[in-house]
Design a protein around this motif. Structure first.
Motif, PDB file in Angstrom:
ATOM      1  N   GLU A   1       3.313   1.848 -74.321  1.00 12.97           N
ATOM      2  CA  GLU A   1       4.243   1.462 -73.275  1.00 12.97           C
ATOM      3  C   GLU A   1       4.260   2.544 -72.195  1.00 12.97           C
ATOM      4  N   TYR A   2       4.676   2.125 -71.015  1.00 13.23           N
ATOM      5  CA  TYR A   2       4.810   3.072 -69.905  1.00 13.23           C
ATOM      6  C   TYR A   2       6.117   2.760 -69.191  1.00 13.23           C
ATOM      7  N   HIS A   3       6.872   3.831 -68.926  1.00 17.05           N
ATOM      8  CA  HIS A   3       8.145   3.644 -68.226  1.00 17.05           C
ATOM      9  C   HIS A   3       8.340   4.756 -67.213  1.00 17.05           C
ATOM     10  N   THR A   4       8.834   4.406 -66.043  1.00 12.65           N
ATOM     11  CA  THR A   4       9.177   5.406 -65.038  1.00 12.65           C
ATOM     12  C   THR A   4      10.335   4.919 -64.192  1.00 12.65           C
ATOM     13  N   ASP A   5      11.181   5.868 -63.781  1.00 10.30           N
ATOM     14  CA  ASP A   5      12.199   5.569 -62.776  1.00 10.30           C
ATOM     15  C   ASP A   5      11.823   6.217 -61.445  1.00 10.30           C
ATOM     16  N   PHE A   6      10.586   6.702 -61.372  1.00  9.52           N
ATOM     17  CA  PHE A   6       9.979   7.230 -60.146  1.00  9.52           C
ATOM     18  C   PHE A   6      10.592   8.554 -59.681  1.00  9.52           C
ATOM     19  N   HIS A   7      11.458   9.173 -60.493  1.00  8.93           N
ATOM     20  CA  HIS A   7      12.092  10.419 -60.044  1.00  8.93           C
ATOM     21  C   HIS A   7      11.087  11.555 -59.900  1.00  8.93           C
ATOM     22  N   ASP A   8       9.935  11.460 -60.601  1.00  5.66           N
ATOM     23  CA  ASP A   8       8.909  12.494 -60.510  1.00  5.66           C
ATOM     24  C   ASP A   8       7.594  11.940 -59.983  1.00  5.66           C
ATOM     25  N   PHE A   9       7.680  10.850 -59.245  1.00  2.00           N
ATOM     26  CA  PHE A   9       6.464  10.179 -58.789  1.00  2.00           C
ATOM     27  C   PHE A   9       5.812  10.975 -57.650  1.00  2.00           C
ATOM     28  N   PRO A  10       4.514  11.284 -57.736  1.00  2.00           N
ATOM     29  CA  PRO A  10       3.827  12.010 -56.655  1.00  2.00           C
ATOM     30  C   PRO A  10       3.521  11.074 -55.490  1.00  2.00           C
ATOM     31  N   CYS A  11       4.105  11.362 -54.338  1.00  2.00           N
ATOM     32  CA  CYS A  11       4.038  10.436 -53.205  1.00  2.00           C
ATOM     33  C   CYS A  11       2.922  10.758 -52.213  1.00  2.00           C
TER      34      CYS A  11
ATOM     35  N   ASP B   1      -1.253   5.443 -40.849  1.00  2.00           N
ATOM     36  CA  ASP B   1      -1.838   6.762 -40.643  1.00  2.00           C
ATOM     37  C   ASP B   1      -2.098   7.394 -42.007  1.00  2.00           C
ATOM     38  N   SER B   2      -3.363   7.519 -42.377  1.00  2.25           N
ATOM     39  CA  SER B   2      -3.709   8.022 -43.712  1.00  2.25           C
ATOM     40  C   SER B   2      -3.434   9.512 -43.868  1.00  2.25           C
ATOM     41  N   THR B   3      -3.081  10.197 -42.777  1.00  2.17           N
ATOM     42  CA  THR B   3      -2.735  11.615 -42.890  1.00  2.17           C
ATOM     43  C   THR B   3      -1.271  11.807 -43.268  1.00  2.17           C
ATOM     44  N   LYS B   4      -0.518  10.725 -43.344  1.00  2.25           N
ATOM     45  CA  LYS B   4       0.897  10.799 -43.690  1.00  2.25           C
ATOM     46  C   LYS B   4       1.156  10.013 -44.966  1.00  2.25           C
ATOM     47  N   PRO B   5       2.201  10.373 -45.725  1.00  4.54           N
ATOM     48  CA  PRO B   5       2.490   9.653 -46.970  1.00  4.54           C
ATOM     49  C   PRO B   5       2.776   8.176 -46.720  1.00  4.54           C
ATOM     50  N   MET B   6       2.362   7.359 -47.676  1.00  7.05           N
ATOM     51  CA  MET B   6       2.653   5.928 -47.618  1.00  7.05           C
ATOM     52  C   MET B   6       3.939   5.589 -48.371  1.00  7.05           C
ATOM     53  N   TRP B   7       4.352   6.487 -49.260  1.00  5.87           N
ATOM     54  CA  TRP B   7       5.541   6.271 -50.076  1.00  5.87           C
ATOM     55  C   TRP B   7       6.422   7.512 -50.010  1.00  5.87           C
ATOM     56  N   GLU B   8       7.710   7.335 -50.274  1.00  2.00           N
ATOM     57  CA  GLU B   8       8.630   8.462 -50.334  1.00  2.00           C
ATOM     58  C   GLU B   8       9.711   8.171 -51.364  1.00  2.00           C
ATOM     59  N   TYR B   9      10.120   9.218 -52.053  1.00  2.00           N
ATOM     60  CA  TYR B   9      11.236   9.101 -52.982  1.00  2.00           C
ATOM     61  C   TYR B   9      12.478   9.598 -52.264  1.00  2.00           C
ATOM     62  N   GLY B  10      13.501   8.752 -52.190  1.00  2.06           N
ATOM     63  CA  GLY B  10      14.674   9.155 -51.440  1.00  2.06           C
ATOM     64  C   GLY B  10      15.854   8.246 -51.669  1.00  2.06           C
ATOM     65  N   LYS B  11      16.865   8.460 -50.856  1.00  2.00           N
ATOM     66  CA  LYS B  11      18.114   7.714 -50.958  1.00  2.00           C
ATOM     67  C   LYS B  11      18.008   6.422 -50.170  1.00  2.00           C
ATOM     68  N   GLY B  12      18.544   5.357 -50.731  1.00  2.00           N
ATOM     69  CA  GLY B  12      18.484   4.058 -50.070  1.00  2.00           C
ATOM     70  C   GLY B  12      19.665   3.830 -49.146  1.00  2.00           C
ATOM     71  N   PHE B  13      19.650   2.683 -48.488  1.00  3.47           N
ATOM     72  CA  PHE B  13      20.734   2.279 -47.599  1.00  3.47           C
ATOM     73  C   PHE B  13      20.747   0.764 -47.543  1.00  3.47           C
TER      74      PHE B  13
ATOM     75  N   THR C   1      11.495  -2.219 -49.663  1.00  5.47           N
ATOM     76  CA  THR C   1      11.988  -2.576 -50.988  1.00  5.47           C
ATOM     77  C   THR C   1      11.966  -1.323 -51.847  1.00  5.47           C
ATOM     78  N   MET C   2      13.124  -0.925 -52.365  1.00  5.87           N
ATOM     79  CA  MET C   2      13.201   0.263 -53.212  1.00  5.87           C
ATOM     80  C   MET C   2      12.803  -0.100 -54.637  1.00  5.87           C
ATOM     81  N   LEU C   3      11.867   0.673 -55.201  1.00  9.16           N
ATOM     82  CA  LEU C   3      11.470   0.511 -56.595  1.00  9.16           C
ATOM     83  C   LEU C   3      12.322   1.450 -57.444  1.00  9.16           C
ATOM     84  N   HIS C   4      13.022   0.882 -58.432  1.00  6.69           N
ATOM     85  CA  HIS C   4      13.932   1.674 -59.260  1.00  6.69           C
ATOM     86  C   HIS C   4      13.366   1.985 -60.639  1.00  6.69           C
ATOM     87  N   GLN C   5      12.916   0.965 -61.326  1.00  2.87           N
ATOM     88  CA  GLN C   5      12.444   1.127 -62.699  1.00  2.87           C
ATOM     89  C   GLN C   5      11.194   0.277 -62.902  1.00  2.87           C
ATOM     90  N   LEU C   6      10.235   0.824 -63.630  1.00  3.27           N
ATOM     91  CA  LEU C   6       9.040   0.071 -64.013  1.00  3.27           C
ATOM     92  C   LEU C   6       8.803   0.276 -65.503  1.00  3.27           C
TER      93      LEU C   6
END
Length: 752
Positions: free
Chosen positions: A525-535, A564-576, A743-748
């Motif tokens: 099994e694999y589980h993540t809440d993305f808190h340590d996901f490398p962005c 722009d491939s020189t910038k991150p495509m994903w970020e871990y942060g606070k939602g709104f 769309t914020m990803l919370h749990q996988l």
């Protein structure tokens, strides 16, 4: 009553004065009731708006008789597109001074109309007018984009027309590039993104009527004696700068929302002697949903359903209530400018000069309770030097205010850090051990009572070279790493950059450890809440590694966007908005994730993804322009082959999305089921995919209740019989616009 009588008298004078003798190259008449033969016999008279526009000079007054005048042909089947990266326009008009004057008492009698919007006769947010005019005046008429609104013309019913679509889309009225706009007795009709001639340096609306949803009104204007029908909950997009002012206005909320706000992105708003009418007395009215501490808005004599009401009372510091009768404060928008609204300062190393750019002298003061955190040194009548003096052990957040004698106030919100201390040193060098199916890094720092804020990166390699980041800290040190079958026999490295909350990062310490070769203890099994996901951008395809990159699928080729491939495509942060708490968010359009499992043959597989769409009404994405999210399992990450669920915004519904099962075949997407429209893509959405034998099923539901008045399903169940494969990868592709459409990803949670 007196104002109305004066308006009618002035109008009658104008109508009587317009005759053949008063017309010339700069004074034209538009009368749609005339035949082509009648027009040909009368100079400076036209029966077609486009022909009249073709005869405009630098200074033109166009008098308009009652009729419906189409900006473009609503029956033309062409799908219009914009030029030079701009939205498509019905008319682009250049002049120095232009007056558009309806010869009528009721503004409903003279109508400028169009019937196109985004994906509904246009690619892009169709806009009726693009005025490049220094001074524009419009009076006694209606400007309406009837894409999603019926055109009801009782004065000659044959000119009425049904809306193009029930699905609300971006359909604009116009922009003004110039010094000033004056609109008087004008009706502005559309729904999403009304844009009632936005853009002039100075804009004034008087005795006007507006119908709109969100992101619609002119955020830099004065509205006097106007009324508004709000079909959304945030009619203004942004008012940054001096903002918008409403005087003696009536606002009518046309929905049953529990909350409504003047502005989506925030900024100053002034509401004077005005009235808000809502279906319920319990509705909450705010300036903006997430107000910054520095925001200051003004109100005087404001009521909700006839009762006095304080706008934004949940954050009372944002509201300045003016209780005196002196009207001089509102002769212009009560704005007090400042050179900085937000700043972080470090005690002992920083200072800040605040300048209040105003002709009147101001008084500077610190928020009560924080007086000891800064020292204010005056510099002239409008400036002050702010010197941080935070001698505590914690960060202080507070405001420094400047006030003028007439009651205006402006604010800088400060985050003052205590003086910086040296980074902590290691009392015990890091080591890695195995605990169950986790690798744990253990170390000890000389924190001296401070909080550990070290940055920990986990890297993995087959040998001692070419390490790839597999996990990283975002909010707190990530001391554990979940091991999987792909980690067996590999080398792990933990890199720790020591820090506490009063220090910068110190020199990194590293420790290596070889994962045991046996995979018996590793879970399937694999589980993540993305808190340590490398962005960071990570294009490698390796076993047990997330490939983090961007991709523009071939089925979006007709829509012009890139990343722009020189910038991150994903970020871990606070939602709104609808995205609650912390999670993984798309940072650019085209954000993609692929997880490649350990080599092997994979059979049955299940996946559960918990998400929060930022959009709150169920539409999920910014518009129906190829914007979707695919969630896939049983996937070959190299060839882009496998199965999944597509969630896509279409033109069918403004507050729902479509769901359908799909197959990927070397990047080509093939529908497996008919699409199902549903309202369940909202906060607390759970997406479940299961592949058992040769059956692919999907179940989607949300914790949010079913929207009132909707007859669409609020839960989705899909199934398809498919050809089994041996793949075990995961694929998530997002082609939607970002910001308020993410769309914020919370749990996988994945099980093989």
């Amino acid at each position: 009553m007196v104002r109305l009588i004066i308006t009618i008298l002035l109008l009658l004078t104008t109508v009587l004065s317009v005759n053949a003798q008063s017309l010339d190259e700069r004074h034209l008449l538009l009368d749609g009731s005339l035949s082509d033969e009648e027009v040909a016999a009368r100079p400076f008279v036209f029966n077609n708006l486009r022909e009249a526009v073709n005869h405009f000079s630098d200074t033109t007054t166009l008098y308009i008789k009652p009729w419906v005048y189409w900006v473009d042909n609503p029956d033309h089947p062409e799908v219009v597109t914009g030029k030079n990266g701009r939205e498509p326009f019905g008319m682009v008009i250049h002049a120095q001074k232009l007056d558009l004057i309806g010869l009528c008492q009721d503004a409903r009698e003279v109508v400028f109309a169009s019937q196109r919007g985004q994906t509904q006769g246009a690619v892009g947010n169709f806009t009726m007018f693009d005025f490049h005019v220094d001074y524009l005046r419009v009076e006694n008429l209606t400007m309406g984009n009837y894409c999603n609104v019926d055109l009801d013309y009782p004065y000659r019913p044959v000119l009425s027309r049904r809306k193009r679509s029930e699905t609300i889309t971006q359909a604009h009225v116009g922009y003004v590039h110039g010094e000033s706009l004056t609109a008087k007795n004008v009706r502005f009709i559309s729904r999403l993104n009304l844009n009632p001639l936005n853009g002039a340096h100075q804009s004034t609306y008087e005795d006007c009527h507006f119908e709109c949803t969100d992101d619609a009104l002119n955020g830099h204007a004065v509205y006097r004696h106007c009324d508004f029908d709000f079909y959304g909950t945030k009619p203004l997009w942004s008012t940054y700068g001096q903002g918008a002012m409403f005087i003696d206005c009536d606002f009518f909320l046309k929905n049953k929302s529990a909350e409504a706000y003047f502005c989506k992105q925030g900024g100053p708003v002034t509401v004077v002697d005005s009235r808000f009418h809502a279906p319920s007395d319990s509705v909450y009215l705010g300036w903006t949903a997430y107000p910054q501490p520095w925001l200051r808005c003004y109100q005087r004599q404001f009521t909700l359903n006839g009762r006095p009401y304080t706008i934004g009372h949940r954050q009372s510091q944002n509201t300045i209530i003016v209780d005196h009768k002196d009207a001089s404060l509102f002769e212009q928008i009560p704005y007090l400018d400042i050179n900085c609204h937000e700043k972080t300062l470090r005690t002992g190393g920083d200072a800040l000069i605040l300048v209040c750019r105003d002709s009147a002298p101001v008084q500077w003061h610190v928020q009560q309770g924080a007086e000891g955190m800064v020292s204010l040194v005056p510099i002239g009548k409008d400036s002050v030097r702010v010197i941080p003096t935070n001698n505590s052990d914690e960060t202080a957040d507070f405001c420094v205010m400047a006030t003028a004698g007439d009651g205006r106030e402006t604010v800088c919100h400060l985050r003052v850090l205590p003086s910086e201390l040296p980074p902590p040193v290691f009392l015990r060098q890091p080591t890695i051990m195995m605990r169950g199916s986790e690798a744990v890094v253990d170390y000890s720092l000389d924190l001296q009572g401070h909080h550990d804020e070290s940055l920990i990166e986990w890297l993995r390699s087959r040998d001692h070279d070419q390490y790839a980041v597999v996990a990283t800290s975002h909010t707190t040190p990530s001391r554990t790493y979940q091991l999987g079958a792909a980690d067996a026999g590999k080398w792990l490295k933990a890199r720790i950059r020591p820090k506490h909350h009063r220090s910068d990062y110190g020199p990194a310490a590293e420790v290596q450890w070889q994962v045991p070769a046996s995979t018996k203890t590793f879970s399937r099994e694999y589980h993540t809440d993305f808190h340590d996901f490398p962005c960071d951008w990570q294009p490698l395809l390796q076993e047990g590694l997330w490939t983090v990159d961007g991709y523009k699928p071939t089925d979006t080729v007709e829509f012009d966007w890139s990343f722009d491939s020189t910038k991150p495509m994903w970020e871990y942060g606070k939602g709104f908005n609808g995205a609650v708490g912390m999670g993984l968010l798309q940072h650019q359009r085209g954000a993609r994730l692929r997880y490649t499992p350990a080599a092997g043959t994979y059979g049955d597989m299940s996946l559960v993804l918990e998400v929060d769409p930022t959009k709150t009404a169920g539409q999920g994405f910014g518009s129906a322009t190829g914007q979707y999210m695919d969630v896939c399992l049983k996937f070959d990450t190299k060839t882009l082959t496998g199965y999944g669920l597509r969630i896509i915004r279409t033109t069918k519904h403004a507050k729902a999305v479509d769901f359908l099962l799909v197959a990927y075949d070397h990047g080509t997407v093939i529908p497996l089921t008919e699409p199902v429209s549903s309202t369940c893509y909202r906060t607390g959405c759970s997406i479940s995919l299961h592949f058992i034998g040769n059956r692919l099923t999907a179940h989607v539901e949300t914790k949010m209740p079913q929207p009132e008045g909707s007859d669409l399903p609020h839960m989705v169940d899909l199934q398809a019989t498919v050809i089994p494969n041996s793949y075990g990868g995961i694929h998530i592709q997002h082609t939607g616009s970002c910001g308020e459409s993410t769309t914020m990803l919370h749990q996988l949670h994945v099980r093989w």
